[in-house]
Design a protein around this motif. Structure first.
Motif, PDB file in Angstrom:
ATOM      1  N   LEU A 196      21.490  10.857   8.080  1.00 41.46           N
ATOM      2  CA  LEU A 196      21.497  11.138   6.636  1.00 41.46           C
ATOM      3  C   LEU A 196      21.030   9.928   5.835  1.00 41.46           C
ATOM      4  CD1 LEU A 196      24.780  13.208   6.245  1.00 41.46           C
ATOM      5  CD2 LEU A 196      22.432  14.021   5.902  1.00 41.46           C
ATOM      6  N   ALA A 197      21.480   8.744   6.220  1.00 38.54           N
ATOM      7  CA  ALA A 197      21.054   7.521   5.528  1.00 38.54           C
ATOM      8  C   ALA A 197      19.548   7.314   5.685  1.00 38.54           C
ATOM      9  CB  ALA A 197      21.822   6.317   6.067  1.00 38.54           C
ATOM     10  N   THR A 198      19.037   7.572   6.870  1.00 39.87           N
ATOM     11  CA  THR A 198      17.607   7.425   7.118  1.00 39.87           C
ATOM     12  C   THR A 198      16.814   8.434   6.292  1.00 39.87           C
ATOM     13  OG1 THR A 198      18.021   6.595   9.342  1.00 39.87           O
ATOM     14  CG2 THR A 198      15.811   7.460   8.906  1.00 39.87           C
ATOM     15  N   ALA A 199      17.278   9.668   6.240  1.00 37.09           N
ATOM     16  CA  ALA A 199      16.604  10.695   5.435  1.00 37.09           C
ATOM     17  C   ALA A 199      16.610  10.305   3.957  1.00 37.09           C
ATOM     18  CB  ALA A 199      17.268  12.054   5.631  1.00 37.09           C
ATOM     19  N   GLN A 241       5.302   0.026   1.640  1.00 34.22           N
ATOM     20  CA  GLN A 241       5.478   1.193   2.496  1.00 34.22           C
ATOM     21  C   GLN A 241       6.698   1.979   2.046  1.00 34.22           C
ATOM     22  OE1 GLN A 241       3.315  -0.972   3.810  1.00 34.22           O
ATOM     23  NE2 GLN A 241       2.069   0.759   4.393  1.00 34.22           N
ATOM     24  N   TYR A 242       6.654   3.283   2.237  1.00 30.39           N
ATOM     25  CA  TYR A 242       7.734   4.165   1.777  1.00 30.39           C
ATOM     26  C   TYR A 242       9.101   3.743   2.293  1.00 30.39           C
ATOM     27  CZ  TYR A 242       7.456   6.439   6.369  1.00 30.39           C
ATOM     28  OH  TYR A 242       7.467   6.681   7.713  1.00 30.39           O
ATOM     29  N   PHE A 243       9.169   3.311   3.539  1.00 29.41           N
ATOM     30  CA  PHE A 243      10.465   2.951   4.111  1.00 29.41           C
ATOM     31  C   PHE A 243      10.978   1.608   3.579  1.00 29.41           C
ATOM     32  CE2 PHE A 243       7.110   1.981   7.231  1.00 29.41           C
ATOM     33  CZ  PHE A 243       7.232   0.598   7.314  1.00 29.41           C
ATOM     34  N   HIS A 244      10.102   0.811   2.985  1.00 27.41           N
ATOM     35  CA  HIS A 244      10.469  -0.510   2.465  1.00 27.41           C
ATOM     36  C   HIS A 244      10.810  -0.463   0.975  1.00 27.41           C
ATOM     37  CE1 HIS A 244       9.256  -4.926   1.673  1.00 27.41           C
ATOM     38  NE2 HIS A 244      10.431  -4.938   2.264  1.00 27.41           N
ATOM     39  N   VAL A 245      10.422   0.597   0.287  1.00 28.60           N
ATOM     40  CA  VAL A 245      10.644   0.704  -1.159  1.00 28.60           C
ATOM     41  C   VAL A 245      12.117   0.486  -1.547  1.00 28.60           C
ATOM     42  CG1 VAL A 245      10.626   2.312  -3.129  1.00 28.60           C
ATOM     43  CG2 VAL A 245       8.585   2.067  -1.703  1.00 28.60           C
ATOM     44  N   PRO A 246      13.086   1.195  -0.944  1.00 24.85           N
ATOM     45  CA  PRO A 246      14.469   1.022  -1.393  1.00 24.85           C
ATOM     46  C   PRO A 246      14.993  -0.413  -1.263  1.00 24.85           C
ATOM     47  CG  PRO A 246      14.283   3.054  -0.154  1.00 24.85           C
ATOM     48  CD  PRO A 246      12.985   2.302   0.032  1.00 24.85           C
ATOM     49  N   ALA A 285       2.723   3.153  -0.300  1.00 24.46           N
ATOM     50  CA  ALA A 285       1.386   3.104   0.286  1.00 24.46           C
ATOM     51  C   ALA A 285       1.193   4.369   1.119  1.00 24.46           C
ATOM     52  CB  ALA A 285       1.253   1.868   1.155  1.00 24.46           C
ATOM     53  N   PRO A 286       0.150   5.125   0.853  1.00 24.81           N
ATOM     54  CA  PRO A 286      -0.071   6.366   1.614  1.00 24.81           C
ATOM     55  C   PRO A 286      -0.654   6.074   3.000  1.00 24.81           C
ATOM     56  CG  PRO A 286      -1.816   6.078   0.024  1.00 24.81           C
ATOM     57  CD  PRO A 286      -0.862   4.934  -0.179  1.00 24.81           C
ATOM     58  N   TYR A 287       0.126   5.422   3.804  1.00 17.42           N
ATOM     59  CA  TYR A 287      -0.315   5.027   5.137  1.00 17.42           C
ATOM     60  C   TYR A 287       0.840   5.262   6.099  1.00 17.42           C
ATOM     61  CZ  TYR A 287      -2.216   2.172   8.924  1.00 17.42           C
ATOM     62  OH  TYR A 287      -2.695   1.752  10.136  1.00 17.42           O
ATOM     63  N   PHE A 288       0.589   6.063   7.090  1.00 16.79           N
ATOM     64  CA  PHE A 288       1.608   6.382   8.082  1.00 16.79           C
ATOM     65  C   PHE A 288       1.040   6.069   9.458  1.00 16.79           C
ATOM     66  CE2 PHE A 288       1.993   9.059   4.390  1.00 16.79           C
ATOM     67  CZ  PHE A 288       3.328   8.901   4.046  1.00 16.79           C
ATOM     68  N   GLU A 289       1.884   5.550  10.320  1.00 14.52           N
ATOM     69  CA  GLU A 289       1.430   5.200  11.663  1.00 14.52           C
ATOM     70  C   GLU A 289       2.568   5.405  12.654  1.00 14.52           C
ATOM     71  OE1 GLU A 289       0.450   0.993  11.946  1.00 14.52           O
ATOM     72  OE2 GLU A 289       1.961   0.531  10.451  1.00 14.52           O
ATOM     73  N   LEU A 290       2.246   5.416  13.921  1.00 13.86           N
ATOM     74  CA  LEU A 290       3.238   5.618  14.968  1.00 13.86           C
ATOM     75  C   LEU A 290       4.351   4.572  14.892  1.00 13.86           C
ATOM     76  CD1 LEU A 290       3.838   7.511  17.286  1.00 13.86           C
ATOM     77  CD2 LEU A 290       2.504   6.031  18.787  1.00 13.86           C
ATOM     78  N   ARG A 291       3.994   3.379  14.463  1.00 12.25           N
ATOM     79  CA  ARG A 291       4.961   2.289  14.337  1.00 12.25           C
ATOM     80  C   ARG A 291       6.120   2.658  13.387  1.00 12.25           C
ATOM     81  NH1 ARG A 291       3.491  -3.754  12.093  1.00 12.25           N
ATOM     82  NH2 ARG A 291       5.566  -4.192  11.321  1.00 12.25           N
ATOM     83  N   ASP A 292       5.896   3.599  12.484  1.00 16.63           N
ATOM     84  CA  ASP A 292       6.942   4.028  11.555  1.00 16.63           C
ATOM     85  C   ASP A 292       8.168   4.564  12.297  1.00 16.63           C
ATOM     86  OD1 ASP A 292       5.079   3.368   9.650  1.00 16.63           O
ATOM     87  OD2 ASP A 292       4.893   5.395   8.818  1.00 16.63           O
ATOM     88  N   LEU A 293       7.970   5.107  13.501  1.00 20.19           N
ATOM     89  CA  LEU A 293       9.103   5.616  14.284  1.00 20.19           C
ATOM     90  C   LEU A 293      10.093   4.496  14.610  1.00 20.19           C
ATOM     91  CD1 LEU A 293       7.263   8.060  16.708  1.00 20.19           C
ATOM     92  CD2 LEU A 293       8.634   8.631  14.680  1.00 20.19           C
ATOM     93  N   TYR A 294       9.594   3.270  14.656  1.00 24.98           N
ATOM     94  CA  TYR A 294      10.441   2.095  14.832  1.00 24.98           C
ATOM     95  C   TYR A 294      10.871   1.535  13.470  1.00 24.98           C
ATOM     96  CZ  TYR A 294      11.296  -2.925  15.189  1.00 24.98           C
ATOM     97  OH  TYR A 294      11.820  -4.179  15.040  1.00 24.98           O
ATOM     98  N   SER A 295       9.922   1.454  12.548  1.00 23.23           N
ATOM     99  CA  SER A 295      10.169   0.801  11.258  1.00 23.23           C
ATOM    100  C   SER A 295      11.205   1.525  10.405  1.00 23.23           C
ATOM    101  CB  SER A 295       8.861   0.686  10.476  1.00 23.23           C
ATOM    102  OG  SER A 295       7.931  -0.106  11.181  1.00 23.23           O
ATOM    103  N   VAL A 296      11.188   2.845  10.410  1.00 23.08           N
ATOM    104  CA  VAL A 296      12.104   3.605   9.560  1.00 23.08           C
ATOM    105  C   VAL A 296      13.570   3.372   9.959  1.00 23.08           C
ATOM    106  CG1 VAL A 296      12.808   5.926   8.844  1.00 23.08           C
ATOM    107  CG2 VAL A 296      10.394   5.297   8.826  1.00 23.08           C
ATOM    108  N   PRO A 297      13.961   3.576  11.228  1.00 23.14           N
ATOM    109  CA  PRO A 297      15.367   3.311  11.571  1.00 23.14           C
ATOM    110  C   PRO A 297      15.731   1.827  11.418  1.00 23.14           C
ATOM    111  CG  PRO A 297      14.183   4.219  13.472  1.00 23.14           C
ATOM    112  CD  PRO A 297      13.230   4.189  12.329  1.00 23.14           C
ATOM    113  N   ARG A 298      14.787   0.946  11.706  1.00 25.99           N
ATOM    114  CA  ARG A 298      15.031  -0.489  11.529  1.00 25.99           C
ATOM    115  C   ARG A 298      15.323  -0.792  10.062  1.00 25.99           C
ATOM    116  NH1 ARG A 298      11.875  -4.646   9.836  1.00 25.99           N
ATOM    117  NH2 ARG A 298      12.373  -6.704  10.619  1.00 25.99           N
TER     118      ARG A 298
END
Length: 187
Positions: free
Chosen positions: A18-21, A138-143, A162-175
């Protein structure tokens, strides 16, 4: 005992999910508002000295806001990374090549971390009498970046991802979910 551990594990996983979402949704929800400056944190510089595609996307998001007159200047913040290039200087060159006047670009080459970028931006903004900032990252870094600026005393009027998504986001988002929680409790 095993049942309690299982329930605790499931509850922890649900809370983290939920926090990640919430983090992702907040980061994808652009808030367009006027600002005194757009702040862009640094990221990887390619071996040829140019911004990586991820960093270009941040700069392009800021450039769009600048061109739409939401802010009269862009603060690029970074440091010299392992690649050996000054991120802020590379970011400034990128913006100059896209028509941003030199006088509208402020370079901070001491932005080693999100925290350092926020502190440096706050000092620069106070020195110039600027009150509001827009975040472009990046979207995950905004907050977390918004939180860092706010805790440094900056009113964050808006944000764009930034409208840029990459496979690395699977690591970056939970991190980043963990990073936000630690940052929130630590500061």
């Amino acid at each position: 005992m095993m049942r309690k551990l299982t329930l605790l594990g499931l509850a922890s996983f649900a809370t983290f999910s939920l926090a990640t979402a919430a983090l992702v949704l907040a980061g994808l929800n652009d808030k367009l508002a006027p600002a005194d400056v757009i702040v862009v944190p640094g990221n990887t510089i390619l071996p040829d000295g140019t911004p990586s595609p991820r960093l270009q996307a941040r700069l392009d998001a800021a450039l769009t806001q600048f061109q739409e007159h939401r802010a009269p200047r862009i603060l690029v913040s970074g440091a010299t990374g392992k690649e050996g290039f000054d991120e802020a200087a590379s970011m400034a060159r990128y913006l100059l090549k896209r028509g941003v006047p030199a006088g509208a670009i402020i370079e901070d080459n001491q932005g080693w971390t999100t925290d350092a970028t926020a502190r440096n931006a706050a000092l620069l903004m106070r020195a110039h009498g600027w009150k509001t900032a827009m975040v472009a990252t990046q979207y995950f870094h905004v907050p977390r970046f918004r939180l860092a600026l706010e805790r440094a005393g900056i009113a964050v009027s808006g944000n764009v991802h930034a409208p840029y998504f990459e496979l690395r986001d699977l690591y970056s988002v939970p991190r980043e979910t963990v990073g936000y929680a630690v940052y929130f409790m630590r500061h």
